[in-house]
Design an enzyme around this catalytic site. Sequence first.
Site, mmCIF file in Angstrom:
data_model
loop_
_atom_site.group_PDB
_atom_site.id
_atom_site.type_symbol
_atom_site.label_atom_id
_atom_site.label_comp_id
_atom_site.label_asym_id
_atom_site.label_seq_id
_atom_site.Cartn_x
_atom_site.Cartn_y
_atom_site.Cartn_z
ATOM 1 N N ASP A 40 24.994 62.838 32.004
ATOM 2 C CA ASP A 40 26.207 63.605 32.304
ATOM 3 C C ASP A 40 26.876 64.191 31.066
ATOM 4 O OD1 ASP A 40 27.510 61.552 31.018
ATOM 5 O OD2 ASP A 40 29.062 61.364 32.553
ATOM 6 N N ASN A 50 37.774 77.066 48.368
ATOM 7 C CA ASN A 50 37.716 76.277 47.135
ATOM 8 C C ASN A 50 36.400 76.584 46.418
ATOM 9 O OD1 ASN A 50 39.115 74.050 45.554
ATOM 10 N ND2 ASN A 50 37.006 73.301 45.677
ATOM 11 N N GLU A 94 40.266 79.649 43.632
ATOM 12 C CA GLU A 94 39.837 79.900 42.260
ATOM 13 C C GLU A 94 39.377 81.348 42.064
ATOM 14 O OE1 GLU A 94 39.109 77.114 43.941
ATOM 15 O OE2 GLU A 94 39.877 75.500 42.671
HETATM 16 MN MN MN Z 1 40.304 73.824 43.857
#
Ligand code: MN
Length: 442
Positions: free
Chosen positions: A260, A147, A211
Site C-alpha cells: 500500500d 461520488n 467531485e
Molecule cells: Mn466524496
Amino acid sequence: MQEDLRSFLAKAERSGKLQRIRREVDPKFELAAVLKKIQTTSGKVALFEKVKGYEMPVVSNVFGSREILALIFDTVPEDVVREFVSRRERQIKPVLVRDSPVKEVIKTGEEASIQALPLVTHCEKDNGPFVTAGIIITRDPQTGIRNVSINRMMYKNENTLGCRMMPPQHLGIIQVKAEEMGKPLEVAVAIGNHPIELLVASTTLPFGYDEFDLAGALRGEPLELVKCETIDLEVPAGSEIVLEGEILPNVREAEGPFGDFMQCYIPVMENHVFKLKAISRRKDAIYQTIQASSLEDMHLLGLSREADVYKAVINTGAKIKAVSLIPTILSCAISIEKQFTGEPKNVAAAAFGCYSWLKYCVVVDHDVNVFDINDVWWAMASRSDINKGLFVMEHARGFPRDPFNIHSGKLAIDATAPLNCWGEFERKRIPGEESINLQDYL
Ligand code: MN
C-alpha cells in the site's frame, strides 16, 4: 474535444517530461521495476509502448514530480498549491455530451472481459494484479448525488474484481445504504484519465459533494461526461477505458495482500466484489496504472491535503510561503515569514486541526526549501530549540488504519530561528552561483 489523458501526454512530451519505454516489458513485476527506476531518477511520465501479451500500452507516473504538477496547472512548481486553492473556489457542474471516443469499442455480457486489459502486478506479495488508477463513479441511492473516488481493485477472474470500500470513506457509506435497501450498487470504473480527474477523485470533499464539480473548478470549464451503456451513470468522456458493473450486496471475499501507500502490505481482508457488465474503450486505448507509495502516489494523495493545510494556515493570519507533505503525506513541512515567537505553534495547530492524518509538522523559515527534506533537516539541526520549540498532542485522531495504535500522537517542531537576530541565522550565499553553467567551464 476537451483535454484528456492523451493531450496531457503530448504536452508532457513537448516539455521533455515523457519517457517512452520501447522494449517489451512483462506486466508482472518487470514493468513496476522499470517504472520505479524512472520514478527514482528522472521522475518523468512513463509510457510503456509494448507490454507482453497485450496490445495496449501502459502509462504511469503522471504525477511523478512537482514540475509535472506545475504542467497540469500551467504554473511554476512553487505555485501549484496556491493555484489549486484559488481555482477550487468556483465549482462548475459537469455537462453531458453525446459522443465520446470511449465508445469506439463496446463489449457487453459474456463478450466483456477484464483479461483484455494489461493489469499490472506491482509487488512481490501482492495477490496478483490490481487496478490502481481506476476512478470509481457511483451514486448515493437515497440522494442521487454522485461520488467519485479511487479504490484498488484486485483481479479475480475475467468478470470479477475484489474491491476495498469501508465507511467513513464515501464509497463505503454509499455501499452500506444500497446494501440496506437490498440492492447491488452500480459503479463505473474509468481508467486512463486526465490528471485533474484523478486529483479530484483523491480529494476528500464533505459527504454529498460531487467531485466532478471540483473537476470543473480545476479545469476552469465543465467536465464533459458521457452516459454508460448498461448502468445509470455517467463517466468522463475523455476516459480511455470504462468498466461498467455493480458491487454485489452482502457478498465479501478475501482480498489482498497488497503493497500500500505506506510501503507495507495490507493483510488479507474480507472485502467487496465487483461484477463486470460491460467494457467500453477507445480503439487504441491506453491503460493507466499507479504504483502505491511512489512519489506519484504521494503527489496525487498530497496535493488537495496540502491545499487544505495552506488554507488553514492562511486563516491563522500567518504569512505562509509553502507547504509540502512529501514524501509520506503523514508529515508536513511549512515555511513562513514568522511574525511573533509562538507563531509556529499556531501554524502547526492549524495544520493538525484541518488534516487528522498528520503526525509530524515542522515549521521553518521562508528561506528553507520545504520540498527538499535535506534542507528541512538542516533547519531542524541548526535553528530549532528543543527546550521551547516542541508541541505534542497525545491521543488525538490520526491515520485510521492503526492496529498497533501508533498514529494517534502528533509532534510539531518549531525549526525557525529566534526573532530579531536574523543576522546570526542568515544563510551564506555565493554571488552568481545560480547562473553558473558548468559546461562553460569544462
Ligand atoms: Mn466524496
